[in-house]
Design an enzyme around this catalytic site. Structure first.
Site, PDB file in Angstrom:
ATOM      1  N   HIS A 182       0.811  -1.214   0.000  1.00  0.00           N
ATOM      2  CA  HIS A 182       0.000   0.000   0.000  1.00  0.00           C
ATOM      3  C   HIS A 182       0.846   1.266   0.000  1.00  0.00           C
ATOM      4  CE1 HIS A 182      -3.649  -2.364   0.911  1.00  0.00           C
ATOM      5  NE2 HIS A 182      -4.141  -1.431   0.144  1.00  0.00           N
ATOM      6  N   CYS A 488      -9.442  -1.852 -10.838  1.00  0.00           N
ATOM      7  CA  CYS A 488      -9.054  -0.823  -9.883  1.00  0.00           C
ATOM      8  C   CYS A 488      -7.767  -1.187  -9.157  1.00  0.00           C
ATOM      9  CB  CYS A 488     -10.177  -0.547  -8.878  1.00  0.00           C
ATOM     10  SG  CYS A 488     -10.586  -1.984  -7.875  1.00  0.00           S
TER      11      CYS A 488
HETATM   12  C1  PEP Z   1      -6.696  -4.957  -5.293  1.00  0.00           C
HETATM   13  O1  PEP Z   1      -6.548  -5.950  -4.569  1.00  0.00           O
HETATM   14  O2  PEP Z   1      -6.300  -4.893  -6.473  1.00  0.00           O
HETATM   15  C2  PEP Z   1      -7.369  -3.757  -4.765  1.00  0.00           C
HETATM   16  C3  PEP Z   1      -7.668  -2.731  -5.532  1.00  0.00           C
HETATM   17  O3  PEP Z   1      -7.618  -3.736  -3.424  1.00  0.00           O
HETATM   18  P1  PEP Z   1      -6.527  -3.388  -2.315  1.00  0.00           P
HETATM   19  O4  PEP Z   1      -5.249  -3.040  -3.017  1.00  0.00           O
HETATM   20  O5  PEP Z   1      -7.063  -2.273  -1.518  1.00  0.00           O
HETATM   21  O6  PEP Z   1      -6.434  -4.675  -1.549  1.00  0.00           O
END
Ligand code: PEP
Ligand code: MG
Length: 535
Positions: A182, A488
């Site tokens: 993240h 996304c």
């Molecule tokens: C993903 O897993 O691609 C996603 C968009 O969710 P996160 O990165 O918040 O787990």
């Protein structure tokens, strides 16, 4: 000084030059102990500096983020917090040990509170503990890093990243970490160059550094020639970026005229300041873990946060994801401690369905915000069609309750993330209003390679034919069901992955706001009418 070059993994492109600011983990570290009076004064000064730094940070934040950190300020201003530590110092304990012991007791008290709200505050106390310890050791507070500095650390928490003012430049060099973490995502979103996985060598990084987030290397004490070349490259990078920004309001059409919707991902209140909403086609993913981590029971605060997002989007569709806690996004007091593999444990919708009282607060706030414009609610980590049915049941109950209250509300579209391989391959069975493919998790689960593990980062490849086959299958399933599908996950903002994603049939990408101009520029370069390899 002879330059040294250390290789790592590229996590966020671009070049940054500046002085190294080492952010060491300070657990267990100790200073030379002074007299009782000196230790007393040292702790008092460290608390005061931490308080000033938090006040400065609050002044730079907006909305609920400022409110959240306001809790830390209130604690730091309360003498009761330091009483126990000062008493220990009087008994001859060093300031850092006295402070850590006193805070350990405070944190344990919060962690065992009956009220979930207070349990969740334990992480604020841990943050305060670390801030004060850093000041005791004479290190910069996260909010006070010199402008243009290179943060050097073993790893960096998203909260630490968000505490830094990146508008003045700077970069990140990490010993561990992964390009799919993240914090890497946040760095890409804000255009902060970042290299991860430098190995043990990170501890020796010092002096002037050049972080090359494109070539995946960190140069220590770069020589004059390299500095001159880096300056030219930074200028060229800025020129291309400025060109892309100048065209960011134009629609994204490939060379052969195929339109591609480009939406933005919002991971925190500050993301809304990065790009104007008018440049994109709406919000494809709003991550509520960052907006509501400490507000799980607070419908009004959540409603305010969602309403702010709706106002910002100004009539464009806004997709808000229900809480995706767990995995790499723990929420103290809510997620399960000590799971053997949190990524394969209780996270996302699994946890929400275990805590209907919390899930319904969020659904109420979201349904109220849906009265303000086109709001879509998205469920994370859905594995079985039964989870979607159960979640819809909660939504219906919430809508019935709202109808009895005198508050404005509307029924939002109700869709799911496709990020679990079993759900991807069975996408045709999900009666969702829309799909959005989470390539970060889909890739890690499909390739059995952790998204935050530096050692296996090469395996976690979205371009693996197996992952691309799943994406193409989800697109076909969405078409057959007549619902929208977007991506996304981070791959949507990766210009090297975009050609394969569009060739798999994807026509909507949701990306970090800072990447929107470059993503549109990359789409315009592409010719889908030409065979693979020539576009
Ligand atoms: C993903 O897993 O691609 C996603 C968009 O969710 P996160 O990165 O918040 O787990
Ligand atoms: Mg995910």
């Amino acid at each position: 000084m002879v330059e040294r070059c250390i290789r790592g993994r590229a996590a966020s492109e671009g070049l940054a030059m500046g002085p190294a600011v080492i952010r060491r983990a300070l657990e267990g570290a100790s200073r030379a102990k002074g007299s009782i009076a000196e230790e007393h004064a040292a702790l008092a000064a460290a608390v005061a500096r931490a308080r000033d730094a938090v006040a400065e940070l609050i002044a730079s934040l907006q909305g609920d983020a400022a409110e959240l950190i306001g809790f830390q300020l209130a604690l730091l201003e309360d003498d009761a917090l330091t009483e126990a530590a000062f008493a220990q110092i009087e008994r001859g304990t060093a300031a850092e040990d006295a402070w850590r012991a006193a805070m350990a007791q405070e944190i344990a008290g919060y962690e065992s509170a009956d009220d979930e709200y207070f349990r969740a505050r334990a992480s604020d106390l841990a943050d305060i503990r670390d801030r004060v310890v850093r000041h005791l050791f004479g290190l910069a507070d996260d909010g006070q890093l010199p402008s243009g500095a290179i943060i050097v650390a073993r790893d960096l928490a998203p909260s630490a990243f968000l505490g830094v003012d990146w508008s003045k430049g700077g970069g990140i060099a990490l010993g561990e970490g992964s390009p799919t973490s993240h914090v890497a995502m946040l760095a890409r979103g804000r255009g902060v160059p970042m290299v991860v996985g430098l190995g043990r060598g990170w501890e020796r990084l010092a002096g002037e550094l050049l972080v090359d987030g494109t070539r995946a290397e960190v140069v220590v004490d770069p020589d004059p020639e390299r500095i001159a070349a880096a300056r030219r490259e930074i200028d060229e990078f800025r020129r291309r970026k400025a060109e892309a920004i100048a065209r960011q309001h134009e629609p994204a059409l490939t060379r052969d005229g195929t339109p591609v919707a480009v939406l933005v991902n919002i991971s925190g209140p500050n993301d809304m300041a990065i790009a104007p909403a008018s440049a994109g086609d709406g919000v494809g993913l709003a991550r509520t873990e960052f907006l509501t981590a400490n507000l799980l029971h607070d419908e009004e605060a959540q409603y305010r946060a969602y309403a702010e997002l709706m106002r910002w989007a100004d009539g464009r569709p806004v997709t808000i994801r229900t809480l995706d806690a767990g995995g790499d996004k723990p929420i103290p007091g809510y997620t399960i401690d000590g799971e053997s593999n949190p990524f394969l444990g209780l996270r996302g919708i699994r946890l929400s369905l275990r805590h209907p009282e919390i899930f319904r607060v969020q659904l109420r706030a979201l349904s109220r915000a849906a009265a303000l414009g086109p709001l879509k609610v998205m469920l994370p980590m859905v594995t079985n069609a039964g989870e979607l049915d159960a979640a819809r049941g909660h939504l219906r109950a919430v809508l019935d309750d709202l109808a009895k209250d005198s508050l404005a509300f509307a029924e939002p579209a109700f869709g799911i993330m496709i990020e679990v391989p079993a759900a991807a391959l069975a996408a045709q069975d999900f009666a969702a209003d829309f799909f959005s493919i989470g390539t970060n998790d889909l890739t890690q689960y499909a390739t059995a390679a952790s998204r935050d593990g530096a050692e296996v980062a090469d395996y976690a490849d979205v371009l693996h034919p197996g992952v691309l086959a799943m994406i193409a299958h989800v697109v076909r399933a969405a078409r057959a069901r007549g619902v929208d599908v977007s991506i996304c996950g981070d791959a949507a903002g990766d210009v090297s992955a975009i050609p394969a994603l569009l060739r798999a049939g994807v026509r909507a990408l949701s990306v970090s706001p800072g990447l929107l101009p470059q993503v549109k520029a990359a789409i315009r370069e592409l010719d889908l009418a030409r065979p693979v390899g020539s576009a």
